[in-house]
Design a protein around this motif. Structure first.
Motif, PDB file in Angstrom:
ATOM      1  N   MET A   3       0.839  -1.193   0.000  1.00  0.00           N
ATOM      2  CA  MET A   3       0.000   0.000   0.000  1.00  0.00           C
ATOM      3  C   MET A   3       0.875   1.244   0.000  1.00  0.00           C
ATOM      4  N   THR A   4       0.342   2.316  -0.571  1.00  0.00           N
ATOM      5  CA  THR A   4       1.030   3.598  -0.605  1.00  0.00           C
ATOM      6  C   THR A   4       0.046   4.696  -0.244  1.00  0.00           C
ATOM      7  N   VAL A   5       0.594   5.811   0.229  1.00  0.00           N
ATOM      8  CA  VAL A   5      -0.216   6.970   0.587  1.00  0.00           C
ATOM      9  C   VAL A   5       0.421   8.211  -0.020  1.00  0.00           C
ATOM     10  N   ARG A   6      -0.406   9.085  -0.571  1.00  0.00           N
ATOM     11  CA  ARG A   6       0.085  10.372  -1.053  1.00  0.00           C
ATOM     12  C   ARG A   6      -0.974  11.434  -0.816  1.00  0.00           C
ATOM     13  N   PRO A   7      -0.612  12.716  -0.833  1.00  0.00           N
ATOM     14  CA  PRO A   7      -1.616  13.775  -0.716  1.00  0.00           C
ATOM     15  C   PRO A   7      -2.497  13.823  -1.964  1.00  0.00           C
ATOM     16  N   ALA A   8      -3.676  14.348  -1.795  1.00  0.00           N
ATOM     17  CA  ALA A   8      -4.587  14.557  -2.923  1.00  0.00           C
ATOM     18  C   ALA A   8      -4.252  15.867  -3.624  1.00  0.00           C
ATOM     19  N   THR A   9      -4.646  15.968  -4.869  1.00  0.00           N
ATOM     20  CA  THR A   9      -4.618  17.216  -5.617  1.00  0.00           C
ATOM     21  C   THR A   9      -6.025  17.461  -6.156  1.00  0.00           C
ATOM     22  N   GLU A  56      -1.396  19.361   0.778  1.00  0.00           N
ATOM     23  CA  GLU A  56      -0.125  18.649   0.962  1.00  0.00           C
ATOM     24  C   GLU A  56      -0.038  18.011   2.346  1.00  0.00           C
ATOM     25  N   ARG A  57      -0.621  18.669   3.347  1.00  0.00           N
ATOM     26  CA  ARG A  57      -0.516  18.166   4.723  1.00  0.00           C
ATOM     27  C   ARG A  57      -1.831  17.640   5.280  1.00  0.00           C
ATOM     28  N   ASP A  58      -2.959  18.021   4.672  1.00  0.00           N
ATOM     29  CA  ASP A  58      -4.264  17.720   5.261  1.00  0.00           C
ATOM     30  C   ASP A  58      -5.111  16.780   4.427  1.00  0.00           C
ATOM     31  N   SER A  59      -4.528  16.112   3.443  1.00  0.00           N
ATOM     32  CA  SER A  59      -5.290  15.155   2.632  1.00  0.00           C
ATOM     33  C   SER A  59      -4.446  13.916   2.405  1.00  0.00           C
ATOM     34  N   TRP A  60      -5.134  12.783   2.222  1.00  0.00           N
ATOM     35  CA  TRP A  60      -4.464  11.504   2.069  1.00  0.00           C
ATOM     36  C   TRP A  60      -5.235  10.639   1.086  1.00  0.00           C
ATOM     37  N   LEU A  61      -4.525  10.052   0.141  1.00  0.00           N
ATOM     38  CA  LEU A  61      -5.081   9.039  -0.748  1.00  0.00           C
ATOM     39  C   LEU A  61      -4.354   7.733  -0.469  1.00  0.00           C
ATOM     40  N   LEU A  62      -5.110   6.688  -0.189  1.00  0.00           N
ATOM     41  CA  LEU A  62      -4.554   5.383   0.150  1.00  0.00           C
ATOM     42  C   LEU A  62      -4.765   4.430  -1.021  1.00  0.00           C
ATOM     43  N   TYR A  63      -3.678   3.832  -1.488  1.00  0.00           N
ATOM     44  CA  TYR A  63      -3.731   2.919  -2.634  1.00  0.00           C
ATOM     45  C   TYR A  63      -3.295   1.517  -2.223  1.00  0.00           C
ATOM     46  N   ALA A  64      -3.999   0.519  -2.744  1.00  0.00           N
ATOM     47  CA  ALA A  64      -3.544  -0.865  -2.711  1.00  0.00           C
ATOM     48  C   ALA A  64      -3.125  -1.196  -4.134  1.00  0.00           C
ATOM     49  N   LEU A  84     -11.801  20.029  -1.838  1.00  0.00           N
ATOM     50  CA  LEU A  84     -10.382  20.025  -2.193  1.00  0.00           C
ATOM     51  C   LEU A  84      -9.835  21.420  -2.461  1.00  0.00           C
ATOM     52  N   ARG A  85     -10.697  22.358  -2.832  1.00  0.00           N
ATOM     53  CA  ARG A  85     -10.205  23.698  -3.086  1.00  0.00           C
ATOM     54  C   ARG A  85     -10.464  24.654  -1.927  1.00  0.00           C
ATOM     55  N   HIS A  86     -10.959  24.120  -0.811  1.00  0.00           N
ATOM     56  CA  HIS A  86     -11.253  24.986   0.331  1.00  0.00           C
ATOM     57  C   HIS A  86      -9.967  25.667   0.803  1.00  0.00           C
ATOM     58  N   PRO A  87      -9.981  26.994   0.951  1.00  0.00           N
ATOM     59  CA  PRO A  87      -8.737  27.709   1.279  1.00  0.00           C
ATOM     60  C   PRO A  87      -8.155  27.376   2.644  1.00  0.00           C
TER      61      PRO A  87
END
Length: 320
Positions: free
Chosen positions: A11-17, A58-66, A50-53
């Motif tokens: 599994m991997t984790v990265r921030p959302a865009t 980079e620090r407050d979102s997470w995408l988890l992948y298998a 996702l666009r909320h100011p």
């Protein structure tokens, strides 16, 4: 700064865009189908989050992948500027180890945010369906507990739902100007001030919260009462595929008991029946002190599904 553990094997984790909005929406709808039996998340809502100011992706979102498959999503935000932190956590049930890893990351980040706010603790809130994909026993073992329940109520609409006649001395006007939008904000801030988990918001912050710059303001009405002035507000949405939606129905304390809540509710029924919608819904705190749940049930609204507010309290470590 908190050091985060590595994700489970494979599994991997990265921030959302912002470009991930469609993939996140698809995942949330997978979760919706499992929890409530239908896709219930709109792309515009994910994009607004996702666009909320006040969210640093980079620090407050997470995408988890298998592997290459998106199986989890987290978002954290801070409306209070103090100890109260909010988060959304969604994960498919086939990788509970990954879901718990997201909790590790998000809880640690919440403590960091509370520390940056000079708070002594982080009080984190999370909303979960009462029959969620989340492992509730594992959540409780982490120290989470339920503190509130919200019911999502719905009602069918038909041509028989005509626009009602206002009570004596009451007039409705649409929210069609900037001063009226500011008035709506002020009315909602005052009418909801004593509700559970209320966080004061400036006009600009509130516009960001509701994606107000893209809202259809013709679906918002202000109720004026002779002798009291502007005393209630109805804010609705027509951008959900499943049903029309009552986002806010607020009545000032001094105007309660005059039938304003009933009138605004029936106005929403009549307006959306005229537009051809066949269903309308809203969310309500089951412990609401204004007895809103009973009002809605008297007007034929019934339980669609329920959501619990879960709370975690974590101390902020003392700084050296």
């Amino acid at each position: 700064m908190t050091t985060y553990a590595s994700p489970p094997s494979g599994m991997t984790v990265r921030p959302a865009t912002f470009d991930d909005a469609a993939a996140v929406c698809a995942l949330l709808n997978e979760v919706d189908v499992l929890e409530v039996g239908r896709a219930d998340t709109e792309l515009a809502d994910v994009q607004a989050d996702l666009r909320h100011p006040e969210v640093d992706l980079e620090r407050d979102s997470w995408l988890l992948y298998a592997g290459d498959r998106l199986v989890g999503y987290g978002l954290l935000w801070d409306d209070s500027g103090g100890e109260r932190i909010d988060m959304d956590h969604y994960a498919l049930p086939d990788r509970p180890d990954g879901a718990l890893h997201l909790f590790d990351l998000m809880e640690a980040r919440a403590v960091d945010v509370a520390a940056a706010n000079s708070a002594a603790r982080a009080v984190v809130h999370l909303h979960l369906n009462t029959a969620p994909t989340t492992d509730l026993k594992a959540l409780q073992a982490r120290g989470w507990r339920t503190v509130r329940r919200y019911n999502v109520l719905a009602r069918p609409l038909s041509p028989a739902d005509a626009l009602p006649t206002p009570p004596p001395g009451v007039t409705l006007r649409p929210c069609d100007s900037e001063p009226d939008r500011r008035r709506v904000h002020a009315l909602l801030q005052e009418s909801f001030a004593d509700h559970f988990d209320f966080q004061p918001r400036t006009y600009e912050q509130w516009l960001d919260d509701i994606d107000g710059r893209n809202a259809d303001w013709s679906l918002v009405w202000i109720a004026h009462v002779d002798g009291l002035g502007d005393a209630a507000v109805l804010r609705t949405r027509n951008d959900r595929s499943a049903m029309a939606w009552i986002a806010h129905l607020g009545v000032l304390r001094q105007a309660r008991g005059r039938g304003l809540g009933s009138h605004l509710l029936r106005h929403a029924f009549g307006h959306y029946a005229t537009l051809g919608r066949d269903r309308i819904g809203l969310g309500v705190d089951t412990d609401n002190s204004s007895n809103a749940l009973a009002l809605y049930e008297r007007h034929g609204m019934t339980l669609d599904f329920a959501v619990d507010t879960w709370e975690l309290i974590r101390p902020v470590p003392a700084r050296m």
